[in-house]
Design a protein around this motif. Structure first.
Motif, PDB file in Angstrom:
ATOM      1  N   ALA A 201     -10.103  -2.183   5.078  1.00 40.39           N
ATOM      2  CA  ALA A 201      -9.170  -3.272   4.785  1.00 40.39           C
ATOM      3  C   ALA A 201      -8.075  -3.323   5.839  1.00 40.39           C
ATOM      4  O   ALA A 201      -7.445  -2.311   6.159  1.00 40.39           O
ATOM      5  CB  ALA A 201      -8.568  -3.078   3.396  1.00 40.39           C
ATOM      6  N   GLN A 202      -7.849  -4.489   6.381  1.00 42.25           N
ATOM      7  CA  GLN A 202      -6.953  -4.652   7.531  1.00 42.25           C
ATOM      8  C   GLN A 202      -5.487  -4.351   7.211  1.00 42.25           C
ATOM      9  O   GLN A 202      -4.720  -3.991   8.085  1.00 42.25           O
ATOM     10  CB  GLN A 202      -7.087  -6.074   8.085  1.00 42.25           C
ATOM     11  CG  GLN A 202      -8.477  -6.389   8.631  1.00 42.25           C
ATOM     12  CD  GLN A 202      -8.858  -5.487   9.794  1.00 42.25           C
ATOM     13  OE1 GLN A 202      -8.347  -5.618  10.885  1.00 42.25           O
ATOM     14  NE2 GLN A 202      -9.759  -4.552   9.539  1.00 42.25           N
ATOM     15  N   GLY A 203      -5.086  -4.521   5.966  1.00 42.38           N
ATOM     16  CA  GLY A 203      -3.683  -4.283   5.631  1.00 42.38           C
ATOM     17  C   GLY A 203      -3.342  -2.842   5.350  1.00 42.38           C
ATOM     18  O   GLY A 203      -2.175  -2.503   5.158  1.00 42.38           O
ATOM     19  N   CYS A 204      -4.352  -1.977   5.323  1.00 41.59           N
ATOM     20  CA  CYS A 204      -4.123  -0.571   4.979  1.00 41.59           C
ATOM     21  C   CYS A 204      -3.787   0.238   6.224  1.00 41.59           C
ATOM     22  O   CYS A 204      -4.687   0.703   6.946  1.00 41.59           O
ATOM     23  CB  CYS A 204      -5.363   0.008   4.298  1.00 41.59           C
ATOM     24  SG  CYS A 204      -5.707  -0.692   2.674  1.00 41.59           S
ATOM     25  N   TRP A 205      -2.502   0.385   6.496  1.00 39.10           N
ATOM     26  CA  TRP A 205      -2.098   1.254   7.595  1.00 39.10           C
ATOM     27  C   TRP A 205      -0.718   1.826   7.303  1.00 39.10           C
ATOM     28  O   TRP A 205       0.003   1.346   6.427  1.00 39.10           O
ATOM     29  CB  TRP A 205      -2.150   0.537   8.943  1.00 39.10           C
ATOM     30  CG  TRP A 205      -1.122  -0.527   9.203  1.00 39.10           C
ATOM     31  CD1 TRP A 205       0.180  -0.344   9.557  1.00 39.10           C
ATOM     32  CD2 TRP A 205      -1.322  -1.953   9.140  1.00 39.10           C
ATOM     33  NE1 TRP A 205       0.799  -1.547   9.722  1.00 39.10           N
ATOM     34  CE2 TRP A 205      -0.091  -2.561   9.478  1.00 39.10           C
ATOM     35  CE3 TRP A 205      -2.415  -2.770   8.851  1.00 39.10           C
ATOM     36  CZ2 TRP A 205       0.074  -3.935   9.518  1.00 39.10           C
ATOM     37  CZ3 TRP A 205      -2.251  -4.145   8.890  1.00 39.10           C
ATOM     38  CH2 TRP A 205      -1.018  -4.709   9.225  1.00 39.10           C
ATOM     39  N   PRO A 206      -0.315   2.871   8.013  1.00 37.07           N
ATOM     40  CA  PRO A 206       0.937   3.554   7.710  1.00 37.07           C
ATOM     41  C   PRO A 206       2.147   2.628   7.821  1.00 37.07           C
ATOM     42  O   PRO A 206       2.267   1.856   8.770  1.00 37.07           O
ATOM     43  CB  PRO A 206       1.009   4.664   8.770  1.00 37.07           C
ATOM     44  CG  PRO A 206      -0.391   4.853   9.220  1.00 37.07           C
ATOM     45  CD  PRO A 206      -1.047   3.516   9.124  1.00 37.07           C
ATOM     46  N   GLY A 207       3.016   2.710   6.842  1.00 35.77           N
ATOM     47  CA  GLY A 207       4.259   1.947   6.883  1.00 35.77           C
ATOM     48  C   GLY A 207       4.108   0.495   6.518  1.00 35.77           C
ATOM     49  O   GLY A 207       5.038  -0.289   6.726  1.00 35.77           O
ATOM     50  N   ASN A 208       2.966   0.114   5.955  1.00 36.79           N
ATOM     51  CA  ASN A 208       2.758  -1.284   5.584  1.00 36.79           C
ATOM     52  C   ASN A 208       2.429  -1.414   4.098  1.00 36.79           C
ATOM     53  O   ASN A 208       1.535  -0.746   3.587  1.00 36.79           O
ATOM     54  CB  ASN A 208       1.615  -1.902   6.389  1.00 36.79           C
ATOM     55  CG  ASN A 208       1.403  -3.362   6.020  1.00 36.79           C
ATOM     56  OD1 ASN A 208       2.297  -4.183   6.188  1.00 36.79           O
ATOM     57  ND2 ASN A 208       0.232  -3.690   5.505  1.00 36.79           N
ATOM     58  N   LEU A 209       3.160  -2.302   3.429  1.00 35.25           N
ATOM     59  CA  LEU A 209       2.899  -2.611   2.029  1.00 35.25           C
ATOM     60  C   LEU A 209       2.435  -4.055   1.848  1.00 35.25           C
ATOM     61  O   LEU A 209       1.678  -4.360   0.929  1.00 35.25           O
ATOM     62  CB  LEU A 209       4.158  -2.370   1.182  1.00 35.25           C
ATOM     63  CG  LEU A 209       4.697  -0.933   1.151  1.00 35.25           C
ATOM     64  CD1 LEU A 209       5.994  -0.883   0.367  1.00 35.25           C
ATOM     65  CD2 LEU A 209       3.671   0.018   0.557  1.00 35.25           C
ATOM     66  N   ASP A 210       2.877  -4.943   2.723  1.00 33.41           N
ATOM     67  CA  ASP A 210       2.539  -6.363   2.615  1.00 33.41           C
ATOM     68  C   ASP A 210       1.080  -6.595   2.989  1.00 33.41           C
ATOM     69  O   ASP A 210       0.630  -6.194   4.069  1.00 33.41           O
ATOM     70  CB  ASP A 210       3.438  -7.196   3.510  1.00 33.41           C
ATOM     71  CG  ASP A 210       4.905  -7.117   3.109  1.00 33.41           C
ATOM     72  OD1 ASP A 210       5.155  -6.872   1.910  1.00 33.41           O
ATOM     73  OD2 ASP A 210       5.776  -7.280   3.980  1.00 33.41           O
ATOM     74  N   GLY A 211       0.336  -7.242   2.125  1.00 36.90           N
ATOM     75  CA  GLY A 211      -1.067  -7.498   2.409  1.00 36.90           C
ATOM     76  C   GLY A 211      -1.923  -6.253   2.383  1.00 36.90           C
ATOM     77  O   GLY A 211      -3.046  -6.260   2.873  1.00 36.90           O
ATOM     78  N   ASN A 212      -1.394  -5.186   1.805  1.00 30.37           N
ATOM     79  CA  ASN A 212      -2.116  -3.923   1.682  1.00 30.37           C
ATOM     80  C   ASN A 212      -2.672  -3.849   0.255  1.00 30.37           C
ATOM     81  O   ASN A 212      -1.920  -3.584  -0.685  1.00 30.37           O
ATOM     82  CB  ASN A 212      -1.170  -2.750   1.954  1.00 30.37           C
ATOM     83  CG  ASN A 212      -1.859  -1.390   1.899  1.00 30.37           C
ATOM     84  OD1 ASN A 212      -2.835  -1.204   1.186  1.00 30.37           O
ATOM     85  ND2 ASN A 212      -1.331  -0.436   2.643  1.00 30.37           N
ATOM     86  N   PRO A 213      -3.961  -4.120   0.062  1.00 34.05           N
ATOM     87  CA  PRO A 213      -4.492  -4.204  -1.300  1.00 34.05           C
ATOM     88  C   PRO A 213      -4.322  -2.925  -2.099  1.00 34.05           C
ATOM     89  O   PRO A 213      -4.092  -2.962  -3.311  1.00 34.05           O
ATOM     90  CB  PRO A 213      -5.974  -4.542  -1.087  1.00 34.05           C
ATOM     91  CG  PRO A 213      -6.281  -4.092   0.308  1.00 34.05           C
ATOM     92  CD  PRO A 213      -5.019  -4.319   1.080  1.00 34.05           C
ATOM     93  N   LEU A 214      -4.427  -1.783  -1.439  1.00 31.69           N
ATOM     94  CA  LEU A 214      -4.292  -0.514  -2.135  1.00 31.69           C
ATOM     95  C   LEU A 214      -2.841  -0.284  -2.566  1.00 31.69           C
ATOM     96  O   LEU A 214      -2.571   0.122  -3.704  1.00 31.69           O
ATOM     97  CB  LEU A 214      -4.778   0.607  -1.223  1.00 31.69           C
ATOM     98  CG  LEU A 214      -5.107   1.933  -1.898  1.00 31.69           C
ATOM     99  CD1 LEU A 214      -6.283   2.597  -1.198  1.00 31.69           C
ATOM    100  CD2 LEU A 214      -3.909   2.863  -1.862  1.00 31.69           C
ATOM    101  N   ALA A 215      -1.904  -0.581  -1.674  1.00 29.54           N
ATOM    102  CA  ALA A 215      -0.489  -0.426  -2.004  1.00 29.54           C
ATOM    103  C   ALA A 215      -0.069  -1.408  -3.090  1.00 29.54           C
ATOM    104  O   ALA A 215       0.738  -1.078  -3.973  1.00 29.54           O
ATOM    105  CB  ALA A 215       0.367  -0.618  -0.755  1.00 29.54           C
ATOM    106  N   GLU A 216      -0.599  -2.624  -3.040  1.00 33.00           N
ATOM    107  CA  GLU A 216      -0.271  -3.609  -4.064  1.00 33.00           C
ATOM    108  C   GLU A 216      -0.797  -3.171  -5.426  1.00 33.00           C
ATOM    109  O   GLU A 216      -0.152  -3.395  -6.454  1.00 33.00           O
ATOM    110  CB  GLU A 216      -0.851  -4.963  -3.666  1.00 33.00           C
ATOM    111  CG  GLU A 216      -0.126  -5.586  -2.461  1.00 33.00           C
ATOM    112  CD  GLU A 216      -0.833  -6.807  -1.901  1.00 33.00           C
ATOM    113  OE1 GLU A 216      -1.965  -7.104  -2.367  1.00 33.00           O
ATOM    114  OE2 GLU A 216      -0.270  -7.451  -1.006  1.00 33.00           O
ATOM    115  N   ASP A 217      -1.953  -2.530  -5.430  1.00 39.99           N
ATOM    116  CA  ASP A 217      -2.497  -1.993  -6.671  1.00 39.99           C
ATOM    117  C   ASP A 217      -1.599  -0.881  -7.206  1.00 39.99           C
ATOM    118  O   ASP A 217      -1.330  -0.811  -8.415  1.00 39.99           O
ATOM    119  CB  ASP A 217      -3.907  -1.465  -6.414  1.00 39.99           C
ATOM    120  CG  ASP A 217      -4.726  -1.278  -7.685  1.00 39.99           C
ATOM    121  OD1 ASP A 217      -4.857  -2.246  -8.456  1.00 39.99           O
ATOM    122  OD2 ASP A 217      -5.235  -0.165  -7.902  1.00 39.99           O
ATOM    123  N   LEU A 218      -1.107  -0.022  -6.322  1.00 40.17           N
ATOM    124  CA  LEU A 218      -0.212   1.058  -6.740  1.00 40.17           C
ATOM    125  C   LEU A 218       1.094   0.510  -7.300  1.00 40.17           C
ATOM    126  O   LEU A 218       1.659   1.075  -8.257  1.00 40.17           O
ATOM    127  CB  LEU A 218       0.075   1.990  -5.566  1.00 40.17           C
ATOM    128  CG  LEU A 218      -1.064   2.918  -5.137  1.00 40.17           C
ATOM    129  CD1 LEU A 218      -0.687   3.671  -3.861  1.00 40.17           C
ATOM    130  CD2 LEU A 218      -1.422   3.905  -6.249  1.00 40.17           C
TER     131      LEU A 218
END
Length: 415
Positions: A201-218
């Protein structure tokens, strides 16, 4: 030539590099650790509420230490002043899906408090231990330890860090996935996969929450969790706590994330042809699973086809039984399909490693056996071999002495 020192386990190693090698640094966070300030912060965090029921204190495992031997006695001292008895308090080690520690490792991680109070090691497979709190829009069934959910007062204590796919570690992750059920954890981690395009997933990288599906789920999971208080640590470049911050909500966690960015997120206009980096020493290089997080940060600074030389001891080997099998499936396509069909263990970490070795050349100065390195498609090197890696390199050379902390703006390193 100049001598550069890199952390390696509990030791340091040194090599000579060309004077033109560019060192990359973060900014040290202000140091403000003291008992008086800590106790005052916790006292205000608890407030005047009378706590007569169970108290749950959640701590991280040996891979994410944050000064526990020093501050846990301060925590207990503060609780006693609030008329909280010892038998009300239970510590929970938030293993998530990590392997458990030995007794000696627990004593080293938590200090004298470990011998005086009740510690429960979390087991994500203990099905009767969980309560269902709901399901997220992405399909994660939020199952967390029942005994913690039913506690009257819940306190998490851990370091906030950049995380290679969740954006940030610590904070809300101590309760879930730290105290979550295995299948639920894997459902959340599976959001690291973009199944439609067969890529990460393109939004999953260090220091990113926007457009990060995993972080949004958390974040959605956070809203389902019982009310809890947090003590967030910010670490310095040596991996020691520089400060502690006391929070009651998700916004307080985000404030600490921004503080972390201010110290350790950098912009690099052009990626390097060759980068020398340390994973950060113990415990950041305790095994390959933990090393990968540092390796991920460093790799983002290297151009396509470039080379990364990483110093990482990995004294505990791989650190997982579910990582290597993905390298025995015949390549990315087969491994991705297997993981997309049934997300398990450290499969996402394996795919992330494959993505890097497909893009750049990686050499490891490590105690991992040579056959394991070969299976991972990395070159095992001696210190002497690493010191010769710059021979013939006319392009940009970079140096990162602690890549567990230093992360880059992802877009600034695209070659």
């Amino acid at each position: 030539m100049k001598t550069v020192v890199f952390k390696y386990g509990n030791k340091e190693v040194a090599i000579k590099l060309p004077g033109r090698a560019q060192p990359l640094y973060g900014t040290e966070p202000p140091a403000s650790v003291g008992k008086e300030k800590f106790v005052s912060g916790l006292d205000q965090l608890i407030g005047n509420q009378a706590i007569r029921g169970p108290v749950a204190i959640i701590v991280a495992d040996k891979t994410r230490l944050c000064g526990y031997p020093q501050v846990l006695p301060w925590v207990m001292e503060t609780l006693k002043k609030k008329s909280i008895n010892d038998d009300q308090v239970t510590f929970y080690i938030a293993y998530g899906t990590h392997l458990p520690q030995s007794e000696d490792e627990c004593l080293a991680a938590y200090g004298e408090v470990y011998q005086k109070y009740r510690f429960i090691p979390h087991d994500c497979t203990q099905q009767d231990a969980f309560v269902m709190l709901g399901a997220t829009r992405q399909g994660t069934q939020v199952k967390v330890r029942r005994d913690v959910v039913e506690s009257e007062f819940i306190l998490t204590l851990g370091a906030v860090s950049h995380h290679y796919f969740a954006g940030y570690g610590g904070g809300r992750k101590l309760l879930f996935p730290g105290l979550g059920e295995k299948k639920a954890i894997y459902t959340n981690h599976g959001l690291f996969l973009d199944k439609e395009n067969a890529r990460l997933a393109q939004g999953c990288w260090p220091g990113n929450l926007d457009g990060n599906p995993l972080a949004e789920d958390l974040q959605e999971i956070h809203e389902m969790l019982p009310n809890y208080r947090s003590i967030h640590a910010v670490l310095d470049s040596k991996g020691k706590p520089a400060s502690y911050h006391f929070g009651k909500n998700y916004d307080d966690f985000l404030v600490v994330c921004r503080m972390l960015d201010d110290c350790y997120k950098i912009e690099v206009e052009k990626p390097f042809d060759l980068l020398f980096a340390s994973a950060g020493g113990f415990p950041k290089d305790i095994n390959m699973i933990q090393t990968h997080k540092s390796l991920h940060n460093a790799a983002n600074l290297v151009r396509d086809g470039g080379k990364l030389v990483m110093f990482a001891e990995c004294r505990d080997g791989i650190g997982s039984t579910t990582f290597l099998p993905y390298f025995e499936m015949g390549g990315w396509d087969n491994a991705f399909k297997a993981l997309a069909d049934n997300y398990t263990g450290n499969g996402g970490t394996a795919l992330s490693m494959m993505e890097k070795t497909n893009r750049i050349n990686i050499a490891l100065v490590t105690s991992l056996p040579g056959d394991i390195c070969a299976k991972l498609h990395v070159e095992k090197q001696t210190l002497e071999q690493a010191a010769c890696s710059f021979n013939g390199v006319t392009g940009r050379i970079g140096v990162v002495q602690n890549s567990s902390l230093l992360v880059s703006d992802r877009m600034s390193t695209v070659s």
